[in-house]
Scaffold this motif. Structure first.
Motif, PDB file in Angstrom:
ATOM      1  N   GLU A   1       0.783  -1.265   0.025  1.00 13.01           N
ATOM      2  CA  GLU A   1       0.082  -0.081   0.014  1.00 13.01           C
ATOM      3  C   GLU A   1       0.922   1.432   0.059  1.00 13.01           C
ATOM      4  N   LYS A   2       2.050   1.058  -0.011  1.00 15.70           N
ATOM      5  CA  LYS A   2       3.183   2.294   0.164  1.00 15.70           C
ATOM      6  C   LYS A   2       3.640   2.738  -1.146  1.00 15.70           C
ATOM      7  N   PHE A   3       3.712   1.700  -2.152  1.00 12.85           N
ATOM      8  CA  PHE A   3       4.288   2.066  -3.322  1.00 12.85           C
ATOM      9  C   PHE A   3       3.592   2.897  -4.557  1.00 12.85           C
ATOM     10  N   PHE A   4       4.601   3.688  -4.960  1.00 13.15           N
ATOM     11  CA  PHE A   4       3.953   4.821  -6.005  1.00 13.15           C
ATOM     12  C   PHE A   4       4.941   4.511  -7.407  1.00 13.15           C
ATOM     13  N   LEU A   5       4.396   4.558  -8.543  1.00 11.02           N
ATOM     14  CA  LEU A   5       5.121   5.009  -9.604  1.00 11.02           C
ATOM     15  C   LEU A   5       5.141   6.527  -9.993  1.00 11.02           C
ATOM     16  N   VAL A   6       6.275   6.779 -10.404  1.00 13.01           N
ATOM     17  CA  VAL A   6       6.406   8.367 -10.527  1.00 13.01           C
ATOM     18  C   VAL A   6       6.666   8.845 -11.783  1.00 13.01           C
TER      19      VAL A   6
END
Length: 299
Positions: free
Chosen positions: A136-141
């Motif tokens: 739940e903490k991951f992001f694509l940037v």
């Protein structure tokens, strides 16, 4: 399905994607980036909600890091520090600050803007706390060569058969780009990011390719194994979105990348001019930080 939770994936848009993540302007300006709003379509529903429970998909561990390590200050560092010959590497941290946001995974808009694609992990959970799964903490940037960064919450763009179907739309240069991840259950590291724009597919890349490209932006450090040293602002998220903080982090990433559990993360403020060691890291090595220069040396 358990293979999805073991994915080889080692390494700020608002949580509801309806508003953009805000950050203190001074922090962002120092980091060299700004945040832009992202227009988001509704996520498609599963084809058959009664077909089964969604698998515990955890595809993004290439983009995160392990637990932050605690430092022990080396008050007698100067006595054990033998001289320049003991310095393994010296790094001007300003020269690599947030460089991981611009790996060599890119596409170009119709207006000629180059967009770099990377991944990262927030230090906390969507509700601002810490009681959630790492996924739940991951992001694509998506970071443009103009310094704008668009953050897409990774778990909301996963497509895994009947179990999950999601995408988000990012608007860059008045063009709409649909971002999704196509999960590959049999080989999670080969799950693909797909970005489609007004002229068709703008980019495809596996999560492993992106994770390796992110790590490659670091400085090579050879200890008992090879590491990539990276440096950047901490990212936190909460009910109002995600933002950079003023806290600076130093990462030592074993290379080639395996997964985020093998990363070592240090709070830069713990690394003193007198020297610091991290007992949970490799024995026999210290870190010194003074006037923006980080030394890794033998002790």
């Amino acid at each position: 399905m358990k293979n999805l939770t073991k994915v080889a994936a080692a390494g700020l848009l608002s949580l509801n994607f309806a508003s953009y993540a805000s950050a203190e302007s001074g922090v962002l300006n120092d980091a060299g980036f700004s945040l832009e709003g992202v227009e988001v379509p509704a996520v498609a529903a599963a084809a058959d909600s009664g077909a089964g429970q969604a698998p515990d998909v955890d595809l993004f561990r290439y983009f995160g890091y392990g637990q932050e390590l605690k430092a022990v200050e080396l008050e007698q560092a100067n006595k054990s520090f033998k001289g320049v010959a003991d310095v393994i590497v010296s790094v001007d941290l300003a020269s690599i600050k947030n460089a991981y946001l611009k790996p060599n995974i890119t596409f170009t808009t119709g207006a000629g803007t180059k967009v770099h694609v990377s991944g990262t992990k927030a230090a906390n959970c969507p509700n601002g706390g810490n009681s959630c799964a790492d996924k739940e903490k991951f992001f694509l940037v998506l970071t443009t060569d103009k310094g704008q960064s668009f953050f897409v919450r990774a778990m909301e763009i996963v497509n895994a058969g009947i179990f999950a179907s999601g995408s988000k739309t990012v608007t860059i240069d008045n063009e709409r780009y649909v971002v999704k991840v196509l999960a590959k259950i049999s080989a999670p590291e080969n799950s693909k990011l797909e970005i489609k724009g007004p002229r068709g597919v703008a980019l495809t890349a596996t999560l492993k390719q992106i994770g390796d490209a992110v790590a490659a932006k670091g400085v090579s450090v050879q200890l008992s194994k090879t590491y990539k040293l990276a440096y950047g602002n901490e990212i936190v998220q909460g009910p109002q979105g995600a933002r950079f903080t003023e806290k600076m982090l130093v990462l030592m990433i074993p290379f080639p990348v395996v997964d985020a559990s093998t990363y070592y993360i240090f709070d830069a403020s713990d690394i003193k001019p007198a020297g610091a060691a991290f007992p949970s890291f490799e024995k026999g090595y210290g870190f010194k930080l003074q006037n923006g220069k980080l030394d890794v040396y033998r002790i």
